[in-house]
Motif scaffolding. Structure first.
Motif, PDB file in Angstrom:
ATOM      1  N   VAL A  50     111.975  18.335 124.106  1.00 34.55           N
ATOM      2  CA  VAL A  50     111.393  17.701 122.917  1.00 34.55           C
ATOM      3  C   VAL A  50     112.378  16.661 122.387  1.00 34.55           C
ATOM      4  CG1 VAL A  50     110.413  18.138 120.619  1.00 34.55           C
ATOM      5  CG2 VAL A  50     110.391  19.968 122.354  1.00 34.55           C
ATOM      6  N   VAL A  52     114.093  14.403 119.557  1.00 30.77           N
ATOM      7  CA  VAL A  52     114.318  14.561 118.115  1.00 30.77           C
ATOM      8  C   VAL A  52     114.958  13.279 117.597  1.00 30.77           C
ATOM      9  CG1 VAL A  52     115.651  15.856 116.397  1.00 30.77           C
ATOM     10  CG2 VAL A  52     114.623  17.058 118.334  1.00 30.77           C
ATOM     11  N   PRO A  57     111.727  16.543 115.161  1.00 31.31           N
ATOM     12  CA  PRO A  57     111.121  16.520 116.499  1.00 31.31           C
ATOM     13  C   PRO A  57     109.854  15.663 116.530  1.00 31.31           C
ATOM     14  CG  PRO A  57     111.200  18.780 115.603  1.00 31.31           C
ATOM     15  CD  PRO A  57     111.668  17.877 114.519  1.00 31.31           C
ATOM     16  N   LEU A  60     105.991  17.804 118.088  1.00 34.17           N
ATOM     17  CA  LEU A  60     106.363  19.195 118.388  1.00 34.17           C
ATOM     18  C   LEU A  60     105.134  20.044 118.728  1.00 34.17           C
ATOM     19  CD1 LEU A  60     108.732  21.152 118.558  1.00 34.17           C
ATOM     20  CD2 LEU A  60     108.491  21.616 116.120  1.00 34.17           C
ATOM     21  N   THR A  61     104.031  19.802 118.002  1.00 27.57           N
ATOM     22  CA  THR A  61     102.824  20.593 118.240  1.00 27.57           C
ATOM     23  C   THR A  61     102.327  20.416 119.677  1.00 27.57           C
ATOM     24  OG1 THR A  61     102.255  20.311 115.939  1.00 27.57           O
ATOM     25  CG2 THR A  61     100.487  21.039 117.365  1.00 27.57           C
ATOM     26  N   HIS A  63     104.106  19.655 122.247  1.00 26.71           N
ATOM     27  CA  HIS A  63     105.032  20.365 123.141  1.00 26.71           C
ATOM     28  C   HIS A  63     104.761  21.874 123.108  1.00 26.71           C
ATOM     29  CE1 HIS A  63     107.652  17.152 124.616  1.00 26.71           C
ATOM     30  NE2 HIS A  63     107.438  16.573 123.449  1.00 26.71           N
ATOM     31  N   ALA A  86     108.800  27.069 115.497  1.00 25.85           N
ATOM     32  CA  ALA A  86     109.183  25.869 114.740  1.00 25.85           C
ATOM     33  C   ALA A  86     110.462  26.137 113.955  1.00 25.85           C
ATOM     34  CB  ALA A  86     108.047  25.456 113.808  1.00 25.85           C
ATOM     35  N   VAL A  89     113.425  26.142 116.364  1.00 27.57           N
ATOM     36  CA  VAL A  89     113.766  24.791 116.826  1.00 27.57           C
ATOM     37  C   VAL A  89     114.499  24.048 115.703  1.00 27.57           C
ATOM     38  CG1 VAL A  89     112.766  22.544 117.451  1.00 27.57           C
ATOM     39  CG2 VAL A  89     111.968  24.632 118.584  1.00 27.57           C
ATOM     40  N   HIS A  90     114.016  24.186 114.484  1.00 33.00           N
ATOM     41  CA  HIS A  90     114.684  23.490 113.369  1.00 33.00           C
ATOM     42  C   HIS A  90     116.087  24.059 113.114  1.00 33.00           C
ATOM     43  CE1 HIS A  90     110.623  21.809 112.597  1.00 33.00           C
ATOM     44  NE2 HIS A  90     111.369  20.757 112.368  1.00 33.00           N
TER      45      HIS A  90
END
Ligand code: PLP
Length: 298
Positions: A50, A52, A57, A60-61, A63, A86, A89-90
């Motif tokens: 992904v 960024v 990102p 993201l959805t 992915h 999510a 990832v954040h």
């Protein structure tokens, strides 16, 4: 050749110091996975990369949708909800200081008690994620474009799955490099498949084409982004099979991927593509792509 290699080297980015391992942020150098992990033994897992920008990102959805499709295809239960993914990832991005980076996410089927082809029941998937810096393409790369080599696609028949079993593309990339090229453009007989790690677009007489989704190619997220860019520019995109013979005759060829955005291929098999420099349609796409990044993630 030396100059070519130095441009290539910019894509080789080391892992950033913090990684994600099974729900926890850990120092990358301390992350440990069992040698009995089926990702290691069988390449039994899927991955995502992904992009960024400014800590945010892009898409993201989309992915996560593709991640879910890959897990479904391999019959691996997704260990996390969308919301939890999510969050993780954040956290991973923040632990590495935000900014521009690529996030690699991998889910393997997990470690078994031995090495049976058939998975054991109720396996616990392994989740690993790490980040690597990405930089905008260098001006000299944008001015010159990249070289590609046409190679027969030696990969398997489910290239729509983002499988971690990547020995095919590794061999193809090595062969492309031997031929002085930065990317392999793969064909199956007379049909264009895709790049060894990219989607491909061709332009002829102002008409832009890219092949449709199929088992022969990954549903590239950047291809969707380029589609949106073309919509914004009011440039129609023909989604259709592209013949191998169209490649040497093209005015422009672009490759697109999450970490490379859209790049112009200016030499194919040692011969100039079009005028031999980045084309005018690509230039408009590149500029609008930057604007889209700013809008969505800037
Ligand atoms: N096709 C293949 C085989 C790839 O490996 C990749 C990316 O790694 C792509 C296409 C481009 O996909 P995306 O735009 O989602 O990065």
């Amino acid at each position: 050749m030396a100059r070519k290699l130095s441009l290539l080297a910019q894509h080789m980015a080391n892992a950033l110091p913090h990684s994600l391992l099974n729900g926890a942020i850990v120092p990358t150098n301390d992350a440990r996975i069992s040698p009995l992990d089926r990702g290691f033994l069988f390449g039994d897992g899927i991955y995502e990369v992904v992009p960024v920008y400014a800590g945010k990102p892009l898409r993201l959805t989309a992915h996560f949708d593709r991640l879910q499709d890959g897990l479904d295809a391999l019959e691996i239960a997704n260990p996390y909800s969308r919301a939890r993914w999510a969050e993780l990832v954040h956290e991973l991005i923040a632990s590495n200081g935000g900014g521009d980076m690529g996030v690699y996410l991998e889910v393997s089927r997990g470690a078994g008690k031995g090495r049976d082809f058939l998975p054991e029941p109720d396996m616990q998937p392994t989740v690993f994620g790490f980040c690597f810096p990405i930089t905008p393409p260098k001006p000299e790369l944008l001015a010159r474009g990249i070289a590609a080599a046409t190679l027969e696609d030696i990969r398997w028949q489910r290239c729509d799955i983002k499988s971690i079993a990547l020995v095919g593309p590794v061999m193809l990339k090595m062969e492309a490099k031997r031929r002085g090229a930065d990317e392999a453009i793969l064909v199956r007989g007379e049909r264009l498949a895709e790049g060894s790690s990219s989607a491909v677009f061709v332009v002829k007489n102002g008409r832009i084409a890219t092949p449709p989704a199929s088992h022969e190619r990954l549903p590239s997220i950047t291809r969707l982004v380029v589609g949106d860019v073309l919509d914004a520019l009011k440039l129609p995109l023909e989604v259709r099979e592209v013949r191998r013979g169209e490649l040497p005759a093209a005015d422009e060829i672009w490759i697109a991927s999450s970490t490379r955005e859209a790049l112009p291929v200016t030499s194919l098999d040692g011969k100039a593509v079009g005028e031999g420099g980045p084309g005018p349609v690509w230039r408009r796409v590149f500029d609008e792509f930057q604007a889209l990044k700013q809008r969505e993630a800037g």
